[in-house]
Design an enzyme around this catalytic site. Sequence first.
Site, PDB file in Angstrom:
ATOM      1  CG  HIS A  51      -0.394  -0.251   2.675  1.00  0.00           C
ATOM      2  ND1 HIS A  51      -0.163  -0.718   3.395  1.00  0.00           N
ATOM      3  CD2 HIS A  51       0.406   0.752   3.380  1.00  0.00           C
ATOM      4  CE1 HIS A  51       0.579  -0.888   4.402  1.00  0.00           C
ATOM      5  NE2 HIS A  51       1.004   0.055   4.365  1.00  0.00           N
TER       6      HIS A  51
HETATM    7  C1  T46 Z   1       2.349   0.442   7.034  1.00  0.00           C
HETATM    8  C2  T46 Z   1       3.693  -1.181   6.888  1.00  0.00           C
HETATM    9  C3  T46 Z   1       5.098  -1.081   7.141  1.00  0.00           C
HETATM   10  C4  T46 Z   1      -4.325  -0.051  13.890  1.00  0.00           C
HETATM   11  O1  T46 Z   1      -5.084  -0.371  13.849  1.00  0.00           O
HETATM   12  N1  T46 Z   1      -2.886   0.503  13.682  1.00  0.00           N
HETATM   13  C5  T46 Z   1      -1.896   1.206  13.591  1.00  0.00           C
HETATM   14  O2  T46 Z   1      -1.650   2.023  13.587  1.00  0.00           O
HETATM   15  C6  T46 Z   1      -1.599  -0.006  12.057  1.00  0.00           C
HETATM   16  C7  T46 Z   1      -0.649   0.611  12.148  1.00  0.00           C
HETATM   17  C8  T46 Z   1      -2.252  -1.336  12.125  1.00  0.00           C
HETATM   18  N2  T46 Z   1      -3.655  -0.975  12.636  1.00  0.00           N
HETATM   19  C9  T46 Z   1      -4.280  -2.461  12.027  1.00  0.00           C
HETATM   20  C10 T46 Z   1      -4.998  -2.145  10.677  1.00  0.00           C
HETATM   21  C11 T46 Z   1      -5.455  -3.630  10.047  1.00  0.00           C
HETATM   22  O3  T46 Z   1      -6.518  -4.258  10.860  1.00  0.00           O
HETATM   23  O4  T46 Z   1      -3.628  -3.591  11.792  1.00  0.00           O
HETATM   24  C12 T46 Z   1      -4.061  -4.217  11.568  1.00  0.00           C
HETATM   25  C13 T46 Z   1      -3.002  -4.997  10.144  1.00  0.00           C
HETATM   26  O5  T46 Z   1      -2.656  -3.414   9.635  1.00  0.00           O
HETATM   27  P1  T46 Z   1      -2.248  -3.663   7.950  1.00  0.00           P
HETATM   28  O6  T46 Z   1      -3.041  -4.688   7.761  1.00  0.00           O
HETATM   29  O7  T46 Z   1      -2.228  -2.123   7.808  1.00  0.00           O
HETATM   30  O8  T46 Z   1      -0.318  -4.319   8.200  1.00  0.00           O
HETATM   31  P2  T46 Z   1       0.732  -3.809   7.357  1.00  0.00           P
HETATM   32  O9  T46 Z   1       1.906  -4.580   8.113  1.00  0.00           O
HETATM   33  O10 T46 Z   1       0.252  -4.765   6.030  1.00  0.00           O
HETATM   34  O11 T46 Z   1       1.245  -2.771   7.633  1.00  0.00           O
HETATM   35  C14 T46 Z   1       2.003  -1.993   8.528  1.00  0.00           C
HETATM   36  C15 T46 Z   1       0.864  -0.539   8.216  1.00  0.00           C
HETATM   37  O12 T46 Z   1      -0.824  -0.659   8.320  1.00  0.00           O
HETATM   38  C16 T46 Z   1       1.388   0.493   7.510  1.00  0.00           C
HETATM   39  O13 T46 Z   1       1.555   1.561   8.025  1.00  0.00           O
HETATM   40  O14 T46 Z   1       2.938   1.272   6.463  1.00  0.00           O
HETATM   41  O15 T46 Z   1       3.170  -1.675   7.912  1.00  0.00           O
END
Ligand code: T46
Length: 139
Positions: A51
């Site tokens: 993303h």
């Molecule tokens: C990024 C890369 C490096 C939250 O509730 N609070 C938060 O601050 C974050 C970052 C995520 N979340 C929740 C949202 C989803 O339900 O945690 C879950 C996993 O998030 P996501 O699927 O977006 O995780 P990644 O590892 O794909 O991405 C993350 C960060 O979300 C993103 O901002 O830049 O790591």
Amino acid sequence: MSGLVELLEWKMRGDARGWLMPVEGDRDVPFEIRRVYLIGGTNRGIVRGAHAHRVTSQVAACINGSCTMILEDEHRRESVRLDAQNKALVIPPMVWHEMRDFSPECLLLVLADTLYDESDYIRDYGLFRQLAEHDRDTR
Ligand code: T46
């Protein structure tokens, strides 16, 4: 045109007792820190991220183990292995990023300049390319 990969080298202060690595907002990262999160328990074959953020700037470092970060903007796609606690990568807004090839016990520390807001995410790659190319054409 400069590269997409911008690394920061955080200073590790060591003595006979071990090391300590301070990270201060506006000093060791190029913004005021508003949010900190950790990513762990990810197996090697998993891809995370995939993303871009509309406005959020971030800095990421593997404080244990290693992973590969792929960055892409409208011009180029580059990758970097994050493999030291003090090797931190700047992830600017409007840069597509993916994390891959997690080592066992990888712990990725991420510092951000915004609070969490799902509307800041662009998770559709086609939309990201469209917006990035539009930004380039209007600059
Ligand atoms: C990024 C890369 C490096 C939250 O509730 N609070 C938060 O601050 C974050 C970052 C995520 N979340 C929740 C949202 C989803 O339900 O945690 C879950 C996993 O998030 P996501 O699927 O977006 O995780 P990644 O590892 O794909 O991405 C993350 C960060 O979300 C993103 O901002 O830049 O790591």
